[in-house]
Scaffold this motif. Structure first.
Motif, PDB file in Angstrom:
ATOM      1  N   VAL A   1     -19.641  73.404  37.299  1.00  0.00           N
ATOM      2  CA  VAL A   1     -18.533  74.393  37.301  1.00  0.00           C
ATOM      3  C   VAL A   1     -17.514  73.489  37.820  1.00  0.00           C
ATOM      4  CG1 VAL A   1     -17.535  76.199  39.025  1.00  0.00           C
ATOM      5  CG2 VAL A   1     -20.010  76.114  38.179  1.00  0.00           C
ATOM      6  N   ILE A   2     -16.436  73.813  37.011  1.00  0.00           N
ATOM      7  CA  ILE A   2     -15.042  72.861  37.311  1.00  0.00           C
ATOM      8  C   ILE A   2     -13.830  73.793  37.577  1.00  0.00           C
ATOM      9  CG2 ILE A   2     -16.052  70.664  35.720  1.00  0.00           C
ATOM     10  CD1 ILE A   2     -14.027  72.063  33.490  1.00  0.00           C
ATOM     11  N   PHE A   3     -13.082  73.084  38.255  1.00  0.00           N
ATOM     12  CA  PHE A   3     -11.536  73.683  38.578  1.00  0.00           C
ATOM     13  C   PHE A   3     -10.451  72.635  38.029  1.00  0.00           C
ATOM     14  CE2 PHE A   3     -14.195  75.164  42.564  1.00  0.00           C
ATOM     15  CZ  PHE A   3     -14.604  76.408  41.959  1.00  0.00           C
ATOM     16  N   PRO A   4      -9.767  73.169  37.306  1.00  0.00           N
ATOM     17  CA  PRO A   4      -8.833  72.279  36.627  1.00  0.00           C
ATOM     18  C   PRO A   4      -7.499  72.228  37.141  1.00  0.00           C
ATOM     19  CG  PRO A   4      -9.665  73.885  34.837  1.00  0.00           C
ATOM     20  CD  PRO A   4     -10.189  74.010  36.309  1.00  0.00           C
ATOM     21  N   THR A   5      -6.544  71.318  36.924  1.00  0.00           N
ATOM     22  CA  THR A   5      -5.155  71.307  37.522  1.00  0.00           C
ATOM     23  C   THR A   5      -4.279  70.973  36.369  1.00  0.00           C
ATOM     24  OG1 THR A   5      -4.964  69.047  37.909  1.00  0.00           O
ATOM     25  CG2 THR A   5      -6.258  70.184  39.399  1.00  0.00           C
TER      26      THR A   5
ATOM     27  N   LEU B   1      -9.916  67.412  37.174  1.00  0.00           N
ATOM     28  CA  LEU B   1     -11.051  68.071  37.326  1.00  0.00           C
ATOM     29  C   LEU B   1     -11.630  67.739  38.385  1.00  0.00           C
ATOM     30  CD1 LEU B   1     -12.642  68.053  33.582  1.00  0.00           C
ATOM     31  CD2 LEU B   1     -10.743  69.595  34.340  1.00  0.00           C
ATOM     32  N   TYR B   2     -12.139  68.924  39.064  1.00  0.00           N
ATOM     33  CA  TYR B   2     -12.877  68.749  40.566  1.00  0.00           C
ATOM     34  C   TYR B   2     -13.902  69.882  40.248  1.00  0.00           C
ATOM     35  CZ  TYR B   2      -8.976  66.507  42.289  1.00  0.00           C
ATOM     36  OH  TYR B   2      -7.857  65.514  42.270  1.00  0.00           O
ATOM     37  N   GLY B   3     -15.057  69.626  40.698  1.00  0.00           N
ATOM     38  CA  GLY B   3     -16.247  70.710  40.803  1.00  0.00           C
ATOM     39  C   GLY B   3     -17.317  70.192  41.262  1.00  0.00           C
TER      40      GLY B   3
END
Length: 340
Positions: free
Chosen positions: A201-205, A210-212
Motif C-alpha cells: 500500500v503506497i501513498f504518493p506525493t 512514495l511512502y507506505g
C-alpha cells in the motif's frame, strides 16, 4: 486505549431489541441508503465519496485513510490488465483477483459509509443519532464506539475502531470465502507476490516520492489491523500528511497507476488502463446479518492497542525495484514456457 468491560455492550443490545424508529428516523434511513447505493458502484465512486466526506469532517481521519487505501485497490485492479499480468495470468485467474478486491471494498463501504453519514447527521442535528446504525446492520461494537467518540472526542480511538471493524467485516465473506481462499489466497501468484513484497500500500506525493507499508500473512486479521495502524501513522505523520493530502486534492482518481507514476519520472508512460474502461459495475449479494463482535469480543482490547512509533522512510526506489523484479520473473517464466 480500549478498556473492555463484559457489560459495556449490553445496554445497546437491550435498546436494539426494543427500539422502534420514528417517521423522521425512517426518512433519514431511506436517504442514507440511497446515498450508499449511489456511491457504492465501483472503486472510483467509493474513493471519491470517502475523500468528499473527509473534506467536510476532517476529525474523522479514517475517511482519508480509506480514500487513500481505496486508491491502491483501484491500482491493483487495473494492474491485472497491464501487459505483465496479462502475460502471467489467465483471464479467469485475473477475474477472481479483481472480484476479491471488489468484494472486500464493496463490503467495507456498505458498512462504513452509513456510519459516516449518520455521524454527519448527528453533527447537523447536534445530537447523537447512532441508534440508526442498527438499520444498517452495523456492529454493536461501532455503535458503542461512535457514542464514546461523541462524548469524549478521542480521534485516534474512533480511527482504530473503524480499522478493527472493517477488517472484521471482510474476514468471513472474503478472506474465508471458499472460492477466494482456494483460488486467490492459496494460489501461487498470490504467494509469490506476498513473499517478494510485490504488493504494497503506497501513498504518493506530487514530488514523485512514495511512502507506505506491506504485510505478510494478509489472511490473518491481526496482521491486517496492524497494517492499518501503520498506514495511519504514515498518512497522518506531521512531516508527510500535507504532501499526501495535496496529492489527493490535485489528482483525480482514475484507477490507473499513471495517477502517480507521471510524477516520478517524465518518461513514464501509462501501462494500466482507466478502471472504468476495463471493469463493469458488479452486482453484489447482500451480507449475512451476523455481528462479528459475538465471536471476537475478547480480542477487542488487544486490537485497540496503539503501535510504537517507527521511522518513516521513502520507498520509491524500493517499490520500483520490486516492480521490475516481478516483471523480470514474469518474462523469464514466459520465456521458459515458450522453450518447453
Amino acid at each position: 486505549m480500549f478498556k473492555r468491560r463484559s457489560s459495556q455492550y449490553q445496554p445497546i443490545l437491550k435498546r436494539r431489541s426494543l427500539k422502534k424508529y420514528s417517521y423522521q428516523d425512517n426518512k433519514f434511513i431511506i436517504e442514507i441508503r440511497k446515498n450508499t447505493v449511489k456511491y457504492n458502484v465501483d472503486n472510483v465512486a467509493r474513493t471519491n465519496a470517502y475523500a468528499m466526506f473527509y473534506e467536510n469532517n476532517k476529525e474523522i481521519k479514517w475517511a482519508f485513510l480509506a480514500s487513500m487505501v481505496s486508491r491502491n485497490a483501484g491500482w491493483n485492479m487495473t494492474d491485472l490488465w497491464n501487459k505483465w499480468y496479462v502475460l502471467a495470468l489467465e483471464l479467469e485467474v485475473r477475474r477472481l483477483f479483481f472480484l476479491t478486491f471488489e468484494r472486500a471494498n464493496w463490503i467495507i463501504f456498505q458498512d462504513a459509509y452509513p456510519q459516516l453519514l449518520i455521524y454527519e447527521l448527528s453533527k447537523k442535528l447536534n445530537k447523537p443519532m447512532f441508534h440508526l446504525l442498527k438499520a444498517f446492520n452495523v456492529s454493536v461494537f461501532m455503535e458503542y464506539e461512535w457514542n464514546m467518540f461523541w462524548e469524549y472526542r478521542d480521534y485516534e480511538r474512533i480511527m482504530y475502531s473503524l480499522i478493527i471493524n472493517e477488517q472484521n467485516m471482510i474476514q468471513q465473506p472474503v478472506i474465508e470465502n471458499k472460492v477466494f481462499h482456494k483460488k486467490v489466497f492459496k494460489s501461487l501468484p498470490y504467494k509469490l507476490q506476498e513473499l517478494g513484497h510485490f504488493s504494497c500500500v503506497i501513498f504518493p506525493t506530487l514530488q514523485g516520492k512514495l511512502y507506505g507499508s506491506s504485510v505478510h500473512g494478509f489472511e490473518k486479521i491481526d496482521n491486517r489491523i496492524n497494517l492499518g495502524k501503520r498506514l495511519a501513522a504514515i498518512l497522518f505523520s506531521e512531516e508527510h500528511y500535507h504532501s499526501f493530502y495535496h496529492f489527493s486534492k490535485k489528482n483525480e482518481h482514475t484507477g490507473s497507476r499513471y495517477d502517480y507514476e507521471k510524477f516520478i519520472h517524465p518518461r513514464f508512460t501509462r501501462e494500466t488502463p482507466f478502471l472504468r474502461s476495463c471493469y463493469p459495475i458488479i452486482q453484489h449479494e447482500k451480507l449475512i446479518d451476523e455481528d462479528w463482535l459475538c465471536k471476537n469480543e475478547k480480542k477487542v482490547k488487544k486490537w485497540g492497542r496503539g503501535i510504537s512509533k517507527e521511522e518513516i522512510n521513502e520507498i520509491t526506489k524500493w517499490f520500483l525495484h520490486k516492480q521490475h523484479q516481478m516483471h523480470g520473473l514474469i518474462a523469464l517464466n514466459h520465456w521458459v514456457l515458450k522453450k518447453e
